[in-house]
Design a protein around this motif. Structure first.
Motif, PDB file in Angstrom:
ATOM      1  N   SER A 284       0.815  -1.206   0.000  1.00  3.95           N
ATOM      2  CA  SER A 284       0.000   0.000   0.000  1.00  3.95           C
ATOM      3  C   SER A 284       0.850   1.258   0.000  1.00  3.95           C
ATOM      4  N   THR A 285       0.173   2.395  -0.153  1.00  5.56           N
ATOM      5  CA  THR A 285       0.843   3.690  -0.023  1.00  5.56           C
ATOM      6  C   THR A 285       1.452   3.820   1.374  1.00  5.56           C
ATOM      7  N   PHE A 286       0.676   3.453   2.376  1.00  7.78           N
ATOM      8  CA  PHE A 286       1.140   3.515   3.757  1.00  7.78           C
ATOM      9  C   PHE A 286       2.409   2.677   3.943  1.00  7.78           C
ATOM     10  N   ALA A 287       2.428   1.466   3.352  1.00 12.37           N
ATOM     11  CA  ALA A 287       3.599   0.598   3.476  1.00 12.37           C
ATOM     12  C   ALA A 287       4.799   1.177   2.742  1.00 12.37           C
ATOM     13  N   ALA A 288       4.573   1.719   1.551  1.00 16.29           N
ATOM     14  CA  ALA A 288       5.677   2.252   0.758  1.00 16.29           C
ATOM     15  C   ALA A 288       6.335   3.432   1.447  1.00 16.29           C
ATOM     16  N   HIS A 289       5.563   4.234   2.182  1.00 16.66           N
ATOM     17  CA  HIS A 289       6.131   5.356   2.926  1.00 16.66           C
ATOM     18  C   HIS A 289       7.095   4.879   3.997  1.00 16.66           C
ATOM     19  N   ARG A 290       6.985   3.627   4.375  1.00 16.57           N
ATOM     20  CA  ARG A 290       7.853   3.085   5.406  1.00 16.57           C
ATOM     21  C   ARG A 290       8.900   2.137   4.834  1.00 16.57           C
ATOM     22  N   GLY A 291       9.096   2.188   3.543  1.00 13.06           N
ATOM     23  CA  GLY A 291      10.149   1.397   2.926  1.00 13.06           C
ATOM     24  C   GLY A 291       9.766  -0.037   2.656  1.00 13.06           C
ATOM     25  N   VAL A 292       8.476  -0.353   2.648  1.00 10.65           N
ATOM     26  CA  VAL A 292       8.016  -1.715   2.374  1.00 10.65           C
ATOM     27  C   VAL A 292       7.555  -1.764   0.922  1.00 10.65           C
ATOM     28  N   TYR A 293       8.451  -2.219   0.063  1.00  8.67           N
ATOM     29  CA  TYR A 293       8.188  -2.289  -1.362  1.00  8.67           C
ATOM     30  C   TYR A 293       8.081  -3.737  -1.822  1.00  8.67           C
ATOM     31  N   PRO A 294       7.343  -3.975  -2.894  1.00  9.11           N
ATOM     32  CA  PRO A 294       7.189  -5.357  -3.380  1.00  9.11           C
ATOM     33  C   PRO A 294       8.502  -5.934  -3.904  1.00  9.11           C
ATOM     34  N   ILE A 295       8.805  -7.154  -3.481  1.00  5.88           N
ATOM     35  CA  ILE A 295       9.938  -7.927  -3.988  1.00  5.88           C
ATOM     36  C   ILE A 295       9.349  -9.166  -4.653  1.00  5.88           C
ATOM     37  N   VAL A 296       9.347  -9.184  -5.973  1.00  8.59           N
ATOM     38  CA  VAL A 296       8.664 -10.238  -6.720  1.00  8.59           C
ATOM     39  C   VAL A 296       9.515 -11.497  -6.761  1.00  8.59           C
ATOM     40  N   ASP A 297       8.885 -12.618  -6.461  1.00  4.16           N
ATOM     41  CA  ASP A 297       9.543 -13.920  -6.573  1.00  4.16           C
ATOM     42  C   ASP A 297       9.288 -14.469  -7.976  1.00  4.16           C
ATOM     43  N   MET A 298      10.262 -14.316  -8.861  1.00  3.61           N
ATOM     44  CA  MET A 298      10.143 -14.816 -10.226  1.00  3.61           C
ATOM     45  C   MET A 298      10.486 -16.303 -10.252  1.00  3.61           C
ATOM     46  N   LYS A 299       9.663 -17.077 -10.946  1.00  2.81           N
ATOM     47  CA  LYS A 299       9.890 -18.519 -11.020  1.00  2.81           C
ATOM     48  C   LYS A 299       9.860 -18.987 -12.473  1.00  2.81           C
ATOM     49  N   HIS A 300      10.798 -19.865 -12.791  1.00  2.09           N
ATOM     50  CA  HIS A 300      10.816 -20.466 -14.119  1.00  2.09           C
ATOM     51  C   HIS A 300       9.590 -21.346 -14.301  1.00  2.09           C
ATOM     52  N   GLN A 301       9.030 -21.332 -15.498  1.00  4.20           N
ATOM     53  CA  GLN A 301       7.834 -22.103 -15.783  1.00  4.20           C
ATOM     54  C   GLN A 301       8.115 -23.349 -16.613  1.00  4.20           C
ATOM     55  N   LEU A 302       9.381 -23.582 -16.947  1.00  7.30           N
ATOM     56  CA  LEU A 302       9.748 -24.735 -17.764  1.00  7.30           C
ATOM     57  C   LEU A 302      10.880 -25.511 -17.105  1.00  7.30           C
ATOM     58  N   ALA A 303      11.025 -26.762 -17.504  1.00  2.00           N
ATOM     59  CA  ALA A 303      12.183 -27.574 -17.104  1.00  2.00           C
ATOM     60  C   ALA A 303      13.255 -27.441 -18.176  1.00  2.00           C
ATOM     61  N   GLN A 304      14.502 -27.540 -17.770  1.00  2.00           N
ATOM     62  CA  GLN A 304      15.621 -27.362 -18.700  1.00  2.00           C
ATOM     63  C   GLN A 304      16.381 -28.675 -18.861  1.00  2.00           C
ATOM     64  N   LEU A 305      16.552 -29.108 -20.103  1.00  2.00           N
ATOM     65  CA  LEU A 305      17.329 -30.306 -20.403  1.00  2.00           C
ATOM     66  C   LEU A 305      18.659 -29.909 -21.031  1.00  2.00           C
ATOM     67  N   ASN A 306      19.752 -30.447 -20.496  1.00  3.70           N
ATOM     68  CA  ASN A 306      21.086 -30.277 -21.063  1.00  3.70           C
ATOM     69  C   ASN A 306      21.633 -31.659 -21.411  1.00  3.70           C
ATOM     70  N   PHE A 307      22.429 -31.733 -22.463  1.00  2.95           N
ATOM     71  CA  PHE A 307      22.879 -33.028 -22.968  1.00  2.95           C
ATOM     72  C   PHE A 307      24.405 -33.112 -22.931  1.00  2.95           C
ATOM     73  N   VAL A 308      24.888 -34.248 -22.421  1.00  5.99           N
ATOM     74  CA  VAL A 308      26.318 -34.499 -22.293  1.00  5.99           C
ATOM     75  C   VAL A 308      26.602 -35.892 -22.841  1.00  5.99           C
ATOM     76  N   ALA A 309      27.602 -36.016 -23.719  1.00  6.22           N
ATOM     77  CA  ALA A 309      27.950 -37.312 -24.321  1.00  6.22           C
ATOM     78  C   ALA A 309      29.254 -37.831 -23.739  1.00  6.22           C
ATOM     79  N   TYR A 310      29.289 -39.131 -23.454  1.00  5.08           N
ATOM     80  CA  TYR A 310      30.488 -39.808 -22.969  1.00  5.08           C
ATOM     81  C   TYR A 310      30.869 -40.909 -23.959  1.00  5.08           C
ATOM     82  N   PRO A 311      32.160 -41.124 -24.185  1.00  3.57           N
ATOM     83  CA  PRO A 311      32.582 -42.234 -25.046  1.00  3.57           C
ATOM     84  C   PRO A 311      32.367 -43.571 -24.347  1.00  3.57           C
ATOM     85  N   GLY A 312      31.681 -44.495 -25.043  1.00  4.35           N
ATOM     86  CA  GLY A 312      31.437 -45.808 -24.465  1.00  4.35           C
ATOM     87  C   GLY A 312      32.546 -46.793 -24.771  1.00  4.35           C
TER      88      GLY A 312
END
Length: 512
Positions: A284-312
């Motif tokens: 709120s305005t009242f909160a912002a006057h006292r230094g209470v500002y929104p800190i957004v928690d950003m979250k990834h919405q996807l899973a990430q795949l990385n690929f690594v090859a090893y010699p067999g």
């Protein structure tokens, strides 16, 4: 006339976050003169700028950003810690919304007794504007997309708001809470409501890699801004990172001394109770006057795949990996703001499956190029350099960048490769193009106990390459924002090879 001086305070939990704080122990009260349609300031009221921060603990090590204008449908892959030092960091475009958090049953003027309506606008000029922020505190000049924003160059975790009609960056740096009007060339400030000073607002932010409002380089099929939510139906290609989130409801322990503390400010218990109770946990305005500002928690919405090859084995030198394809939903709905914050996030359309192709890492922050062929190596000599018995201890080859996919329990993967062959005289012949197919199951369970590839986590997919037998795969998990012990799925487990004794197993290997 009383003036309130503001200072920047630093709050350290696991990371530093800047917050605006009042120098006085308590603010003597906010008042206003309301006459018809106009608000006039009296001696005890100062306008309060809207400032928004991002949770660096979650963001800087895991986020994905882009640099410049990308080609349609071309994302730039995940943004890692090294990318903070590049221009990708400063060019990443975010979008911010803020709406009234809840209805108030005892409002004497009856303004606040209705549910918040997210179709109201504060800044869009082609619709009636919510002048006093009854419903909408922050949206953008384009009704469909929210207020454009970028992270400040000081890496303090704060946003610059970018109100720019032509959506072009002029390279200027402005303070949080300020925005530029490209028609007047003037820097303006977006303020909290002066009429509804104790009313709390929910803050939302989202990021879609390669989204550009002028070019629509992400395929957005539909924009839905209803009284209940703001959502986008989008198509992804595996190179775009998608993030969204909201600022958490304010609680008493955020002002305490424990690990959940977010605000290093000096306020009284009475002020804290007003912020939490009258604002309903919103900002709120009242909160912002006292230094209470929104800190957004950003979250990834996807899973990430990385690929690594090893010699067999030594015969892997005959193999060249030419492509990796993963089948998963390519469309879904991203809800970026809602009355009920539990509805925020990406929901894939399970009936819209398609192919995602692994590409190279972005080197210039503009796009991910097609995957270059990856020849396998056997860097061992029996006499001088013996190969380790365990494949994971051998020299690994990272393949391309990563693929970002909707979360699900398993993925169907096609590995495209060429196998070099020799004739009876020992001469090289035309390489045979082959495809090996796999179903990789998630190695860990989510909060419900179901095994899934979780959004916000990266998974290393290990490929063990042999010369004349089926290539094998295994998976391990690694958190984007926390370290975890790898969980190995045994590549020799029969469930990854329907017929492990047959080098020409048709269920696993076929000609391309």
């Amino acid at each position: 006339m009383m003036k309130n001086r503001l200072r920047i305070a630093t709050s350290i939990a696991l990371v530093a976050l800047a917050a605006l704080s009042s120098c006085s122990d308590s603010y003597p009260g906010l008042t206003y003169d309301y006459n018809g349609d106009k608000i006039t300031n009296n001696e005890t009221y100062d306008k309060t700028p809207v400032m928004v921060f991002v949770n660096k603990q979650n963001f800087f090590s895991v986020s994905a950003t882009r640099g410049g204008d990308t080609e349609p449908g071309k994302g730039t892959g995940p943004f890692d810690e090294e990318s903070i030092l590049t221009e990708k960091y400063t060019k990443a475009r975010f979008y911010i919304y803020a709406f009234r958090k809840e209805k108030y049953a005892n409002d004497k003027d009856n303004d606040l007794t209705t549910e918040p309506d997210l179709t109201y606008t504060r800044l869009s000029e082609d619709r009636p504007q919510d002048e006093f922020a009854l419903n909408c505190l922050v949206d953008g000049p384009d009704f469909n997309y929210g207020m454009p924003a970028r992270l400040t160059s000081d890496m303090a975790g704060s946003f610059d708001l970018l109100y720019k009609k032509d959506d072009q960056d002029k390279g200027s740096t402005i303070g949080s809470g300020n925005f530029i009007d490209e028609e007047t060339k003037e820097t303006q400030t977006l303020y909290y409501s002066s009429k509804y000073q104790n009313v709390g607002y929910n803050f939302f932010a989202y990021y879609i890699d390669s989204l550009n409002l002028e070019k629509h380089s992400v395929d957005i099929h539909n924009v839905s801004r209803t009284p209940e939510s703001v959502a986008y139906d989008i198509t992804i290609d595996g190179t775009q990172d998608i993030m969204c989130g909201s600022a958490p409801d304010l609680r008493a322990d955020m002002f305490g001394v424990g690990e959940d503390k977010r605000y290093d400010i000096n306020i009284t218990k009475e002020e804290r109770d007003v912020i939490i109770n009258q604002g309903g946990g919103g900002y709120s305005t009242f909160a912002a006057h006292r230094g209470v500002y929104p800190i957004v928690d950003m979250k990834h919405q996807l899973a990430q795949l990385n690929f690594v090859a090893y010699p067999g084995d030594e015969r892997c030198k005959d193999i060249v990996i030419t492509g990796i394809e993963v089948v998963a939903p390519t469309r879904g709905t991203l809800t970026v703001a809602a009355r009920d914050k539990k509805n925020i996030g990406f929901k894939p359309d399970m009936g819209a499956e398609g192919s995602f192709y692994l590409k190279e890492k972005s080197v210039d922050g503009n796009k991910c190029e097609a995957l270059a062929p990856v020849p396998m190596k056997w860097p061992y000599d029996e006499n001088n350099n013996k190969a380790p018995e365990i494949y994971s201890e051998r020299e690994a080859t990272e393949i391309g960048g990563s693929i970002m996919l909707p979360s699900q329990g398993s993925y169907y993967i096609r590995l495209h490769f060429k196998q070099m062959k020799k004739d009876a005289a020992g001469n090289d012949t035309e390489p045979q193009k082959l495809v090996a197919t796999y179903t990789i199951e998630a190695p860990t369970a989510d909060e419900s106990g179901e095994k899934v590839f979780k959004k916000g986590y990266k998974y290393n997919i290990y490929i063990v390459v042999y010369g004349l037998q089926p290539i094998k795969m295994s998976a391990s998990i690694e958190g984007w924002h926390e370290e975890k012990d790898p969980i190995i799925v045994d590549p020799d487990d029969p469930k990854y090879d329907n017929n492990p004794d047959d080098p020409n197993d048709e269920d696993n290997l076929r000609a391309e």
